[in-house]
Design a protein around this motif. Structure first.
Motif, mmCIF file in Angstrom:
data_model
loop_
_atom_site.group_PDB
_atom_site.id
_atom_site.type_symbol
_atom_site.label_atom_id
_atom_site.label_comp_id
_atom_site.label_asym_id
_atom_site.label_seq_id
_atom_site.Cartn_x
_atom_site.Cartn_y
_atom_site.Cartn_z
ATOM 1 N N MET A 1 0.828 -1.200 0.000
ATOM 2 C CA MET A 1 0.000 0.000 0.000
ATOM 3 C C MET A 1 0.859 1.245 0.000
ATOM 4 O O MET A 1 0.556 2.220 -0.653
ATOM 5 N N ARG A 2 1.984 1.221 0.707
ATOM 6 C CA ARG A 2 2.860 2.384 0.694
ATOM 7 C C ARG A 2 3.410 2.634 -0.696
ATOM 8 O O ARG A 2 3.559 3.768 -1.128
ATOM 9 N N GLY A 22 0.733 3.993 -11.107
ATOM 10 C CA GLY A 22 0.190 4.091 -9.763
ATOM 11 C C GLY A 22 -1.298 3.850 -9.736
ATOM 12 O O GLY A 22 -1.817 3.208 -8.832
ATOM 13 N N ARG A 23 -1.999 4.376 -10.722
ATOM 14 C CA ARG A 23 -3.453 4.165 -10.781
ATOM 15 C C ARG A 23 -3.782 2.690 -11.011
ATOM 16 O O ARG A 23 -4.732 2.164 -10.437
ATOM 17 N N GLN A 24 -2.992 2.035 -11.862
ATOM 18 C CA GLN A 24 -3.218 0.606 -12.098
ATOM 19 C C GLN A 24 -2.975 -0.188 -10.818
ATOM 20 O O GLN A 24 -3.706 -1.130 -10.500
ATOM 21 N N TRP A 25 -1.929 0.198 -10.088
ATOM 22 C CA TRP A 25 -1.629 -0.469 -8.813
ATOM 23 C C TRP A 25 -2.792 -0.292 -7.841
ATOM 24 O O TRP A 25 -3.200 -1.226 -7.156
ATOM 25 N N ALA A 26 -3.306 0.931 -7.778
ATOM 26 C CA ALA A 26 -4.415 1.211 -6.860
ATOM 27 C C ALA A 26 -5.656 0.421 -7.244
ATOM 28 O O ALA A 26 -6.376 -0.075 -6.385
ATOM 29 N N ARG A 27 -5.925 0.321 -8.553
ATOM 30 C CA ARG A 27 -7.091 -0.453 -8.997
ATOM 31 C C ARG A 27 -6.936 -1.925 -8.649
ATOM 32 O O ARG A 27 -7.888 -2.584 -8.222
ATOM 33 N N ALA A 28 -5.730 -2.448 -8.835
ATOM 34 C CA ALA A 28 -5.487 -3.857 -8.499
ATOM 35 C C ALA A 28 -5.667 -4.081 -7.001
ATOM 36 O O ALA A 28 -6.228 -5.098 -6.578
ATOM 37 N N ASP A 29 -5.200 -3.135 -6.203
ATOM 38 C CA ASP A 29 -5.339 -3.237 -4.754
ATOM 39 C C ASP A 29 -6.809 -3.207 -4.362
ATOM 40 O O ASP A 29 -7.247 -3.968 -3.488
ATOM 41 N N ALA A 34 -11.773 -5.987 -2.574
ATOM 42 C CA ALA A 34 -13.179 -6.341 -2.796
ATOM 43 C C ALA A 34 -13.363 -7.856 -2.800
ATOM 44 O O ALA A 34 -14.331 -8.381 -2.231
ATOM 45 N N LEU A 35 -12.435 -8.562 -3.419
ATOM 46 C CA LEU A 35 -12.532 -10.026 -3.484
ATOM 47 C C LEU A 35 -12.363 -10.646 -2.097
ATOM 48 O O LEU A 35 -13.109 -11.565 -1.726
ATOM 49 N N LEU A 36 -11.403 -10.160 -1.324
ATOM 50 C CA LEU A 36 -11.169 -10.714 0.011
ATOM 51 C C LEU A 36 -12.334 -10.416 0.956
ATOM 52 O O LEU A 36 -12.730 -11.269 1.756
ATOM 53 N N THR A 37 -12.891 -9.209 0.848
ATOM 54 C CA THR A 37 -14.036 -8.847 1.686
ATOM 55 C C THR A 37 -15.223 -9.751 1.384
ATOM 56 O O THR A 37 -15.880 -10.274 2.297
#
Length: 217
Positions: A1-2, A22-29, A34-37
């Protein structure tokens, strides 16, 4: 996340490739979150064996292809959730021990108890996940994974309880004591995760810590 925050910040000013990355990284995160939740919700509702990929996908709003891309299937989701919980428990315990040392505490039993209290607190704060894993249900190989983790915790606790001599080989009595105390903490985590409310959970944590001190001394 950092890393994602750093990339987003560095690319925000010039709109270059680094910002796009960075935006792609954020979308993947966000996708993984969402999947884990959703997976935790479905596992909690159905149990691992009866949980279905289709329901996880529906609740998450993420495509089945993304689920398999990030986690490889239901077992991968379970393992990721387990690793997330155990990492938080370990980090919380380590931080509590470190804080106690900074405050001048040097008694090994007091340091051990501080770590145990922090660990047990996470069992309440993350009770939905804790209940899932304490139930013992999971994919093939999960029991071995949990046993390996328990052995790691016993070794760490043995070292902590021995104080300054923690780097020297432990004797059988010390190993058995660490095993007993770690087992008490594990069983207490089960009770805390199923407590009716925070007050009850706090009372159990306090009593467990008192028992740990008596046993350790």
């Amino acid at each position: 996340m950092r890393t994602s925050k750093t990339r987003l910040a560095s690319g925000a000013g010039d709109g270059g490739a680094e910002g796009s990355g960075g935006r792609q990284w954020a979308r993947a995160d966000a996708t993984r979150h969402a999947l884990l939740t959703a997976a935790l919700q479905v596992f909690a509702d159905r149990g691992y064996a009866d949980a279905g990929i289709a329901e996880i996908v529906e609740r998450s709003g993420i495509s089945v292809g993304s689920l398999y891309h990030h986690y490889g299937g239901k077992a991968g989701l379970y393992v990721a959730l387990w690793e997330d919980l155990t990492a938080e428990q370990e980090a919380s315990a380590a931080q509590a021990v470190s804080a106690a040392r900074k405050d001048g505490e040097s008694d090994p039993i007091a340091l051990f108890t501080a770590g145990a209290r922090a660990y047990l607190r996470v069992c309440w704060e993350r009770r939905e996940a804790a209940r899932l894993f304490l139930a013992g249900e999971g994919p093939s190989g999960s029991s071995l994974m949990r046993r390996s983790r328990a052995q790691h915790w016993i070794a760490q606790n043995t070292k902590l309880l021995r104080g300054p001599s923690g780097d020297e080989p432990a004797g059988r009595p010390e190993q058995v004591l660490s095993l007993v105390l770690t087992t008490v903490i594990g069983e207490a985590g089960r009770e805390i995760a199923t407590a009716e409310n925070e007050t009850e959970a706090a009372e159990i944590i306090d009593e467990v810590c008192r028992i740990l001190i008596r046993l350790a001394r």
